[in-house]
Motif scaffolding. Structure first.
Motif, PDB file in Angstrom:
ATOM      1  N   PHE A  10      48.576  -7.158  76.405  1.00 43.16           N
ATOM      2  CA  PHE A  10      49.697  -7.259  75.361  1.00 43.16           C
ATOM      3  C   PHE A  10      50.296  -6.050  75.011  1.00 43.16           C
ATOM      4  CE2 PHE A  10      48.208 -11.745  73.798  1.00 43.16           C
ATOM      5  CZ  PHE A  10      48.679 -12.230  74.753  1.00 43.16           C
ATOM      6  N   CYS A  11      49.188  -4.926  74.866  1.00 43.68           N
ATOM      7  CA  CYS A  11      49.580  -3.684  74.761  1.00 43.68           C
ATOM      8  C   CYS A  11      50.695  -3.254  75.911  1.00 43.68           C
ATOM      9  CB  CYS A  11      48.540  -2.623  74.690  1.00 43.68           C
ATOM     10  SG  CYS A  11      47.569  -2.630  72.816  1.00 43.68           S
ATOM     11  N   ASN A  12      50.270  -3.586  76.959  1.00 44.25           N
ATOM     12  CA  ASN A  12      51.317  -3.102  78.178  1.00 44.25           C
ATOM     13  C   ASN A  12      52.641  -3.764  78.006  1.00 44.25           C
ATOM     14  OD1 ASN A  12      49.212  -1.782  79.424  1.00 44.25           O
ATOM     15  ND2 ASN A  12      48.595  -3.409  80.607  1.00 44.25           N
ATOM     16  N   ILE A  13      52.559  -4.959  77.682  1.00 48.19           N
ATOM     17  CA  ILE A  13      53.872  -5.983  77.397  1.00 48.19           C
ATOM     18  C   ILE A  13      54.686  -5.060  76.273  1.00 48.19           C
ATOM     19  CG2 ILE A  13      54.991  -7.676  76.555  1.00 48.19           C
ATOM     20  CD1 ILE A  13      52.686  -9.320  77.720  1.00 48.19           C
ATOM     21  N   VAL A  14      54.069  -4.797  75.280  1.00 50.78           N
ATOM     22  CA  VAL A  14      54.590  -4.172  74.153  1.00 50.78           C
ATOM     23  C   VAL A  14      55.210  -2.800  74.446  1.00 50.78           C
ATOM     24  CG1 VAL A  14      54.311  -3.057  71.819  1.00 50.78           C
ATOM     25  CG2 VAL A  14      53.480  -5.511  72.029  1.00 50.78           C
ATOM     26  N   ARG A  15      54.461  -2.066  75.235  1.00 52.94           N
ATOM     27  CA  ARG A  15      55.208  -0.665  75.768  1.00 52.94           C
ATOM     28  C   ARG A  15      56.098  -0.826  76.770  1.00 52.94           C
ATOM     29  NH1 ARG A  15      49.606   0.975  75.849  1.00 52.94           N
ATOM     30  NH2 ARG A  15      49.615   0.288  78.040  1.00 52.94           N
ATOM     31  N   GLY A  16      56.439  -2.001  77.375  1.00 55.17           N
ATOM     32  CA  GLY A  16      57.496  -2.208  78.299  1.00 55.17           C
ATOM     33  C   GLY A  16      56.841  -2.152  79.539  1.00 55.17           C
ATOM     34  N   ASP A  17      55.413  -1.877  79.654  1.00 56.92           N
ATOM     35  CA  ASP A  17      54.707  -1.611  80.974  1.00 56.92           C
ATOM     36  C   ASP A  17      54.518  -3.028  81.778  1.00 56.92           C
ATOM     37  OD1 ASP A  17      54.773   1.206  80.520  1.00 56.92           O
ATOM     38  OD2 ASP A  17      52.851   1.063  79.691  1.00 56.92           O
ATOM     39  N   ALA A  18      54.794  -3.929  81.255  1.00 55.45           N
ATOM     40  CA  ALA A  18      54.723  -5.353  81.818  1.00 55.45           C
ATOM     41  C   ALA A  18      55.930  -6.279  81.590  1.00 55.45           C
ATOM     42  CB  ALA A  18      53.345  -5.978  81.542  1.00 55.45           C
ATOM     43  N   PRO A  19      56.278  -7.058  82.325  1.00 58.59           N
ATOM     44  CA  PRO A  19      57.502  -8.017  82.045  1.00 58.59           C
ATOM     45  C   PRO A  19      56.999  -8.817  81.001  1.00 58.59           C
ATOM     46  CG  PRO A  19      56.633  -8.527  84.000  1.00 58.59           C
ATOM     47  CD  PRO A  19      55.798  -7.456  83.767  1.00 58.59           C
TER      48      PRO A  19
END
Length: 143
Positions: free
Chosen positions: A11-20
């Motif tokens: 979820f941190c990756n998603i929020v940062r834009g690192d995951a779609p």
């Protein structure tokens, strides 16, 4: 994001834009996106997450909780308006004993319709007993 564990947080990756993600809303303290299609409990099933990395409701600041719940309310109203939902279920699991699968505070907002054939209300009861009067202990802990 504070409190990051050594393992990457999806979820941190998603929020940062690192995951779609299929975004529904992005705000200063909370964000919302569709769950993965294979995990969707209903059309429009949305996850609301805190932007700061906290594991559950027990760890979240009052501000994080308030902004996440405010976003849950707005998404719920949008589900009624845009999808014709007649209700929603808001689901959360926080902490090791709760069956939490992603260790980042998130709330599932699941749109519901009369007769949709889906139930989210537990049918089993906990077999746990505690050595104190639960009402007295919780009331005392709140003061």
């Amino acid at each position: 994001m504070g409190g990051m564990s050594p393992e990457p947080c999806v979820f941190c990756n998603i929020v940062r834009g690192d995951a779609p993600a299929k975004w529904v809303a992005r705000e200063e303290h909370a964000a919302a996106f569709f769950t993965l299609p294979e995990s969707a409990l209903a059309p429009g099933h949305t996850l609301v997450v805190t932007r700061s990395h906290v594991v559950g409701v027990q760890d979240a600041s009052e501000n994080d909780l308030a902004t996440a719940m405010s976003l849950v309310g707005r998404i719920s109203r949008a589900m009624t308006a845009a999808l014709g939902a007649t209700g929603v279920n808001v689901l959360n699991a926080s902490g090791p004993g709760s069956e939490q699968s992603v260790h980042h505070l998130h709330l599932h907002v699941v749109p519901r319709w009369q007769g949709d054939g889906f139930t989210t209300w537990p049918v089993e009861r906990s077999g746990m007993t505690v050595p104190v009067d639960p009402h007295e202990a919780l009331s005392a802990a709140m003061h």
